[in-house]
Each structure stands twice: as C-alpha cells, then as structure tokens.
Write a protein that holds these residues in place. Structure first.
Motif, mmCIF file in Angstrom:
data_model
loop_
_atom_site.group_PDB
_atom_site.id
_atom_site.type_symbol
_atom_site.label_atom_id
_atom_site.label_comp_id
_atom_site.label_asym_id
_atom_site.label_seq_id
_atom_site.Cartn_x
_atom_site.Cartn_y
_atom_site.Cartn_z
ATOM 1 N N VAL A 97 47.709 30.348 -80.983
ATOM 2 C CA VAL A 97 47.966 28.951 -80.620
ATOM 3 C C VAL A 97 49.430 28.773 -80.232
ATOM 4 C CG1 VAL A 97 47.994 26.573 -81.475
ATOM 5 C CG2 VAL A 97 46.060 28.067 -82.002
ATOM 6 N N HIS A 145 39.727 28.607 -85.719
ATOM 7 C CA HIS A 145 39.895 27.340 -84.998
ATOM 8 C C HIS A 145 38.628 26.923 -84.251
ATOM 9 C CE1 HIS A 145 44.096 26.094 -85.399
ATOM 10 N NE2 HIS A 145 44.442 27.367 -85.353
ATOM 11 N N SER A 184 42.201 22.307 -79.516
ATOM 12 C CA SER A 184 41.816 21.611 -80.749
ATOM 13 C C SER A 184 43.033 21.127 -81.529
ATOM 14 C CB SER A 184 40.960 22.531 -81.635
ATOM 15 O OG SER A 184 41.743 23.562 -82.214
ATOM 16 N N THR A 185 44.209 21.669 -81.223
ATOM 17 C CA THR A 185 45.435 21.240 -81.901
ATOM 18 C C THR A 185 46.228 20.235 -81.069
ATOM 19 O OG1 THR A 185 46.850 22.993 -80.988
ATOM 20 C CG2 THR A 185 45.568 23.524 -82.978
ATOM 21 N N ARG A 210 50.938 27.486 -76.707
ATOM 22 C CA ARG A 210 51.886 26.365 -76.699
ATOM 23 C C ARG A 210 53.149 26.719 -75.906
ATOM 24 N NH1 ARG A 210 52.402 21.840 -79.556
ATOM 25 N NH2 ARG A 210 50.806 22.459 -81.071
#
Length: 312
Positions: free
Chosen positions: A238, A104, A263-264, A242
């Motif tokens: 990630v 990522h 980045s997401t 989250r």
C-alpha cells in the motif's frame, strides 16, 4: 513408551533452533522445557541436544525422534479431522496467516462469510511475510497460510504441506499519471502508459530484494535493460502504491495491490497502469499441513477464501 508431550517439546526446539525460542512459542519457562528434555534424554538413554553458540543442535538420536514425532502428529491431526467430519460440526478455532494485500482484500470478506455461515467458528488472523508462512505452518503456529508464487522464484515445496490454488493475480507496472491523463488512468484494463524500458530513469519503490516479489521486480527491470534506482525498500505494498500516486516513484506490483490501496483511500486517478513486456502473474494458494484437509473448519475456510477470491 516415550512421552508425546516431551517429544513435542523436542520437536519445537528443532523447529525454533533454541530452548528459549521453543519455550516462548509454547508459553513456558525455558528452565521447565530444559528439565522436561533432560527427562526425555533419560528415557531415551542418549544425549539429544548439543550446544552450538547460543543455539542448540540435535543429535542423530534426536533427529530420529523428531521425524517420528512429525508422523505421529500428522496421524493425530488426521484423526481429529475424521472425528470432526463424522460430527458434521464446523466450530472451534482456526488460525490463519496471510500477506498484506490478501489481508486488505480477500480476508475481510472471508471473515464476514464465515461469521455469517459458521458462527461457532473462531478465526484468528495474523499478518506474515510470505517467506515465513510455510515454516510457521509446519511449526503449527497456524492452521492455514496464504502463499504467493512469483515467476522468477516459486515457493519451496514441502512434503508436509498440501496446497490449493486460489487463482492468479496479474503483475503490472504503475507510474505517476500525467496531469492531462489522470482522469483515464488508474490501472483499469487497457490503461496505457510508458513501457518498462522507458522508465529506466525513474525512482523506484520495491519490496526488499530478499523477498520473492523484490527478486522478481529487480529481475524484470534487468530484463528490460536497466538496474532500478530503488529509493524505497518496503514490503508494504500500500505504501508503494501511495508513493506512486504522489509522483515520487514507479513500482511493479500485483493488481491486488491497487485494490488494497483503494480500500485505504488512495486516489487511483493519480496512477497509470501499464502492461509488462511479457504478461506475468503471481499465483495465490492456500497451504495447510498434510492430513488436515478433511477437517470441517479447514474445508469451510478454504471454501470461503475461494468464493471471496472469485468475487474480487
């Protein structure tokens, strides 16, 4: 003289543990691999494989051949590197494998640098668990892998591997941000939040216990005096971030995970980052097979990775 092609087949069986796995890795039919190894047995004049359950075990003669084959392959790889060095050409194909947060963060910029500076170079990239990286490298599935070492469980060193450190990535505690402090939270340097011991009653999201990261996370909680209640067990960093941003868990993660999550599109303002009782970092390195360090495409790849890591 023994056939190098057949010796490589034997080496693949040794690395994979079965004829079927070796055939799949090489894109060949298992019966063809078995036939070639029977020819090699005739050439050697000794049995090379013994059946053990669904797999096979190498005989003493086969172990000698595999050890010598590794040495021959390293020499051939070194010869290829020297010839490429003389030709001053950065081209061909290079295969790399990396863990999720590197994919990522470090890898995309590295690929962009290489595409710009070395358009004749083709880079094939694969996601891999850190624990599987070096065995896959030695099996010649990849030419370079990215490794991560955690304080409580450093990576195993192998004589056939050369490593080069990219740098350290700080490890930190992240917890759901309190509504009143959400604007100033989010993992920036100096962000203040609860200490680890204060989070003993929290639900936790962690990497699996059999991974280096998962082993370290649980050990860190135990050092703080509690056994974490792990409600989410996943190697997807990630996802861990989250869950924290949604107020569902706390986690112990590398700083790079926060950048990967950002980045997401994950809202970092919903996360508070806290220092650990004792500062700790994971060490990120590149690993290649011994003898390939002078290959121009490996030099270019390592240089691009180092530049991108430094930029981040």
């Amino acid at each position: 003289m023994y056939s190098l092609r057949r010796l490589r087949l034997l080496r693949e069986v040794a690395a994979r543990g079965s004829l079927a796995a070796a055939a799949a890795a090489l894109g060949q039919d298992p019966s063809s691999v078995s036939h070639q190894l029977k020819i090699l047995e005739t050439e050697v004049g000794a049995a090379l494989l013994e059946r053990v359950g669904r797999g096979v075990r190498l005989t003493e003669e086969a172990q000698i051949l595999v050890t010598r084959t590794e040495a021959v392959l390293r020499e051939l790889e070194a010869a290829e590197a020297e010839i490429a060095e003389v030709r001053h050409r950065v081209g061909g194909t290079v295969r790399i494998a990396a863990f999720q947060t590197a994919l990522h963060t470090i890898v995309p910029g590295t690929l962009a640098r290489l595409a710009r500076d070395h358009p004749e170079l083709t880079v094939i990239t694969t996601h891999i668990r850190t624990e599987d990286a070096v065995p896959a490298l030695l099996a010649r599935d990849f030419d370079l892998v990215l490794q991560e070492d955690y304080p409580s469980r450093p990576a195993r060193r192998d004589d056939g591997v050369e490593t080069e450190v990219l740098g350290d990535d700080e490890l930190c505690l992240i917890t759901p941000a309190e509504p009143a402090s959400s604007e100033s939270a989010a993992g920036g340097p100096g962000a203040s939040g609860p200490g680890l011991a204060e989070c003993a009653h929290h639900a936790w999201a962690m990497e699996p216990a059999d991974t280096r990261a998962g082993h370290w996370s649980r050990a860190e909680c135990r050092r703080a005096g509690f056994e974490p209640e792990v409600r989410t067990d996943s190697s997807d960093n990630v996802l861990l971030v989250r869950l924290v941003s949604l107020g569902l868990a706390s986690a112990l993660v590398p700083r790079m995970s926060l950048r990967a999550a950002a980045s997401t599109g994950i809202d970092s303002a919903r996360i508070t980052m806290s220092d650990l009782p004792e500062p700790a970092s994971r060490r990120i390195s590149t690993a290649i097979r011994r003898g390939s360090a002078r290959t121009p495409r490996i030099i270019a790849l390592r240089s691009a990775l180092a530049e991108e890591f430094a930029r981040l």
